[in-house]
Enzyme design. Structure first.
Site, PDB file in Angstrom:
ATOM      1  N   SER A 158      21.949  -3.815  44.021  1.00  0.00           N
ATOM      2  CA  SER A 158      20.485  -3.709  44.183  1.00  0.00           C
ATOM      3  C   SER A 158      20.023  -2.738  43.277  1.00  0.00           C
ATOM      4  CB  SER A 158      20.470  -3.013  45.622  1.00  0.00           C
ATOM      5  OG  SER A 158      19.311  -2.533  45.955  1.00  0.00           O
ATOM      6  N   TYR A 171      22.617   4.728  50.537  1.00  0.00           N
ATOM      7  CA  TYR A 171      22.562   3.267  49.982  1.00  0.00           C
ATOM      8  C   TYR A 171      22.474   3.416  48.261  1.00  0.00           C
ATOM      9  CZ  TYR A 171      21.032  -1.772  50.002  1.00  0.00           C
ATOM     10  OH  TYR A 171      21.027  -2.979  49.677  1.00  0.00           O
TER      11      TYR A 171
END
Length: 301
Positions: A158, A171
């Site tokens: 990501s 995350y």
């Protein structure tokens, strides 16, 4: 054969994503499903692995409509090493030849709390899937690919791997680790015939914000941004597979990911200040938790 494959012009070398014998984790929805569909469309066979077997079955059914016999479902919790090893054995038995493409996509979204407020349970849950799931996939399949001296691994990370957005520490950390792991593997695989690609998108139109452990306001914001700016999973999968065919390490499919990459490196102090200002302006909330068994997809945030 005296290394004759090295004499073939790059432009006409066989493309890894075409006719692949592939394993895709988190294939029950979103980016994982898009990868599975595109690999099948390129003449490949694909094992659709997902923690939710019904979702994997749904992906297989979609593929079977146009490509009979090209897809197979397999239930797999990537946070459990033994299940990933069972996935590898299933693939070898089914294909009767080595796997040539592995897409480590399965993961979860988590965010909305600052460090010190997150709680160790959420850290362990998310890292178990987002990081250890990729580690299990790489440790299990890398030796097989290296021995075959062909194929590739795509790890779905990501833009969060380098964006360092506040209230997303778990995350961010998990994706940063996947990015670093992929860079290391690319160096280790150099010259072996095995390519490594890491995907670092920003917003993609998937269910990650609804399925993860994200506070309500953060989930609403993510859903809005996905609707307004998110790319389709199909577009991201095609772009990534094409890049993988070219032997490209990094895939940043959106302009904002490139912008974030450069701003942080060229103006690190100003970048951090702006992020801190945004963090102080956004309200903090208690996180909500979803049923772990329902989570199968991942995207960049």
């Amino acid at each position: 054969m005296l290394g004759l494959e090295r004499l073939i012009p790059i432009g006409i070398r066989p493309r890894r994503s075409h006719g692949a014998r592939a394993v895709v984790t988190g294939a029950g929805s979103g980016i994982g499903r898009a990868f599975a569909l595109e690999i099948a469309a390129r003449g490949g066979q694909v094992i659709c692995a997902d923690i939710d077997e019904s979702r994997a079955d749904a992906t297989v059914a979609m593929i079977e409509r146009d490509h009979p016999g090209a897809a197979h479902a397999f239930r797999c919790d990537v946070s459990r090493r033994e299940e990933v090893e069972a996935l590898a054995r299933f693939a070898e038995s089914l294909f009767e030849r080595p796997v040539t493409l592995v897409v480590n996509n399965a993961g979860v979204g988590i965010g909305g709390k600052r460090v010190g407020e997150i709680g160790f349970d959420d850290w362990q849950w998310a890292l178990g899937i987002n990081l250890w799931g990729v580690v299990h996939g790489c440790e299990t399949f890398a030796p097989r690919l290296r021995a075959a001296r062909r194929g590739g691994i795509i790890n779905v990370a990501s833009a969060a791997a380098f964006a360092a957005a506040p209230s997303m520490a778990v995350y961010n950390a998990s994706k940063a680790a996947v990015l670093s792991l992929s860079e290391t593997m690319a160096a280790e695989m150099s010259g072996t015939g095995v390519a490594v690609t890491v995907l670092c998108p920003t917003f993609v139109k998937t269910n990650v914000a609804r399925d993860g452990r994200i506070t309500p306001q953060s989930a609403r914001l993510a859903d809005t941004l996905m609707r307004l700016t998110g790319f389709s999973p199909d577009s991201v999968a095609r772009t990534t597979l094409d890049a993988h065919d070219r032997g490209q390490l990094y895939v940043l499919p959106q302009l904002d990911a490139h912008l974030i990459w450069r701003l942080k490196r060229y103006f690190p102090t100003q970048y951090t200040y702006v992020l801190g200002l945004l963090d102080r302006l956004l309200p903090q909330e208690n996180s909500t938790t979803s049923d772990r068994s329902s989570v199968s997809d991942k995207t960049g945030v």
